[in-house]
Write a protein that holds these residues in place. Structure first.
Motif, PDB file in Angstrom:
ATOM      1  N   ARG A  54       0.842  -1.206   0.000  1.00  0.00           N
ATOM      2  CA  ARG A  54       0.000   0.000   0.000  1.00  0.00           C
ATOM      3  C   ARG A  54       0.877   1.256   0.000  1.00  0.00           C
ATOM      4  N   GLU A  55       1.924   1.257   0.812  1.00  0.00           N
ATOM      5  CA  GLU A  55       2.833   2.407   0.852  1.00  0.00           C
ATOM      6  C   GLU A  55       3.562   2.556  -0.478  1.00  0.00           C
ATOM      7  N   PHE A  56       3.934   1.431  -1.056  1.00  0.00           N
ATOM      8  CA  PHE A  56       4.635   1.442  -2.339  1.00  0.00           C
ATOM      9  C   PHE A  56       3.754   2.041  -3.430  1.00  0.00           C
ATOM     10  N   GLU A  57       2.491   1.697  -3.433  1.00  0.00           N
ATOM     11  CA  GLU A  57       1.573   2.232  -4.429  1.00  0.00           C
ATOM     12  C   GLU A  57       1.387   3.736  -4.247  1.00  0.00           C
ATOM     13  N   LYS A  58       1.316   4.178  -3.002  1.00  0.00           N
ATOM     14  CA  LYS A  58       1.190   5.609  -2.730  1.00  0.00           C
ATOM     15  C   LYS A  58       2.393   6.381  -3.281  1.00  0.00           C
ATOM     16  N   VAL A  59       3.578   5.838  -3.079  1.00  0.00           N
ATOM     17  CA  VAL A  59       4.797   6.488  -3.558  1.00  0.00           C
ATOM     18  C   VAL A  59       4.822   6.528  -5.085  1.00  0.00           C
TER      19      VAL A  59
END
Length: 444
Positions: free
Chosen positions: A361-366
């Protein structure tokens, strides 16, 4: 950047609107004149403005070790005038036409641009051709710009808190390559230089076969090509431009130092040696920097500033250049917090990247942040003109303005962990503690 005041008329600040999520393809035409000048044209008639820009493939890395600062000095000097332009008239022509102009210098290039109403295209072409063909390099102009550069250095570096951070990192991270000095260069070198040395630098690097003319905005392509031939075609091709071929050895061990500065709060700065721009690892590093410091919810801000309250500001940024790069972490400590404590927290965040995969999820946000930033940088005709020139010079592929985002999309969570494990290690870094002069401590 050229030391000048300049205000763009409101109409000139208007830019091409791009919807986030899916940027339209940026159409352009590229060709090369017989004298070697590369030309890139991007037509956009949505706003009545045009940008005429020229990127010269010369920066501080092209300088002699005893004459540093020449590339940046020329950024200033070439606004002095030409055989057909009186001293000071360059800026007058632009402002009288309702436009704006400026320039900037890096380790790898010098970039000039003129932002004008679209009916003033000829003016931009004439001025830039004068800069390339007929620049007047005189003792008076040289002395004037010596004083301007000295004042710029005082205001932007010497008298700025932490202003020498990049300089102190690079001169410790690089011992052989010309990246070891900064574009501002040495004031002693500029003072010692004779007029014929400046003339020689101009003749060597300011030649059409070392430049890209990039035009974006509201113009007619057919008539503009004829005008380009008229203004730039007669300029003779120069000799082959020399390029530094220095191979910088591995850092091999951690380098640490303490810098006393006129500051109130200490700071911790880490610079890791990294690959040159354009490699697969380069894109992974850019994603990594966004993960660490891309906004208030990024890891460094969330942990160091919000949760632990050890720092008043923290971040990471990739400083990648044509031949090599640095990945930089920094934090300005909170009142009463020792630099050693902040350094441990930064190292802990790096250790997590080396050990654990980033949450999906954090990776997608970045990734979404990166795509938005990519679109934003090409949301004006000025940004497009500069991006096209950069891509052509550094990568030999101006169409990366449309396709580079795919390289970011190919970066995986595993790639982030791999570059962290490979490069973010102690034997590959410079660590600086910036401390107030009144609180100097022994070197760590």
């Amino acid at each position: 950047m050229k030391w000048k005041k300049g205000v763009v008329a409101t109409a000139l600040l208007a830019s091409t609107a791009l919807a986030f999520g899916q940027a339209p393809s940026i159409a352009f035409e590229k060709y090369t004149l017989p004298n070697g000048l590369k030309v890139i044209l991007h037509q956009d008639k949505s706003v009545p403005v045009v940008v005429v820009s020229v990127l010269y493939h010369v920066g501080s890395k092209n300088e002699d070790t005893a004459r540093t600062g020449f590339a940046h000095f020329f950024e200033h000097l070439l606004f002095e005038g030409s055989k057909n332009l009186k001293r000071g008239d360059f800026d007058k022509y632009i402002t009288n036409a309702g436009g704006d102009n400026n320039a900037n210098t890096s380790q790898d290039r010098t970039f000039y641009y003129d932002l004008l109403p679209s009916n003033q295209l000829d003016l931009g072409l004439w001025l830039e051709s004068e800069r390339l063909m007929h620049a007047e390099i005189t003792d008076k102009g040289v002395e004037t710009q010596r004083q301007v550069v000295k004042e710029e250095k005082r205001q932007r570096i010497d008298n700025q808190p932490y202003g020498t951070m990049v300089e102190n990192l690079f001169k410790r991270a690089f011992t052989k390559h010309p990246y070891r000095w900064q574009p501002i260069g040495s004031m002693d070198h500029l003072e010692a230089a004779k007029l014929d040395e400046f003339v020689s630098f101009y003749k060597r690097f300011y030649v059409p076969n070392n430049a890209v003319l990039s035009i974006a905005g509201d113009f007619d392509v057919v008539s503009t090509k004829k005008k380009i031939e008229q203004y730039f075609g007669p300029i003779p091709r120069g000799a082959e431009v020399p390029r530094p071929k220095v191979q910088e050895p591995a850092l091999a061990k951690e380098v640490r130092d303490v810098i006393e500065d006129n500051i109130q709060l200490p700071a911790v700065i880490q610079g890791y040696r990294a690959p040159k721009q354009g490699s697969d690892e380069y894109y992974a590093f850019n994603v990594l920097s966004t993960l660490l410091s891309g906004g208030e919810s990024s890891r460094m801000n969330k942990v160091l500033v919000d949760e632990k309250e050890e720092a008043v500001a923290a971040g990471a940024f990739p400083f990648f250049l044509e031949d090599a790069g640095l990945f930089i972490n920094f934090a300005i400590t909170n009142m009463g917090v020792k630099p050693e404590v902040v350094e441990q927290s930064i190292d802990s965040l790096v250790g997590e990247l080396q050990t654990n995969l980033v949450d999906e999820r954090e990776f997608e946000k970045v990734r979404n942040q990166i795509e938005s930033n990519f679109i934003r940088q090409n949301s004006s005709v000025a940004g497009i003109a500069e991006s096209l020139a950069n891509y052509e010079v550094y990568f030999g592929d101006a169409n990366l303005i449309n396709t580079e985002i795919e390289r970011y999309r190919k970066v995986t969570r595993e790639d982030l962990r791999n570059v962290a494990k490979k490069y973010l290690v102690k034997d590959n870094r410079v660590v600086l503690y910036y401390v107030p002069k009144s609180q100097a401590t022994p070197k760590p």
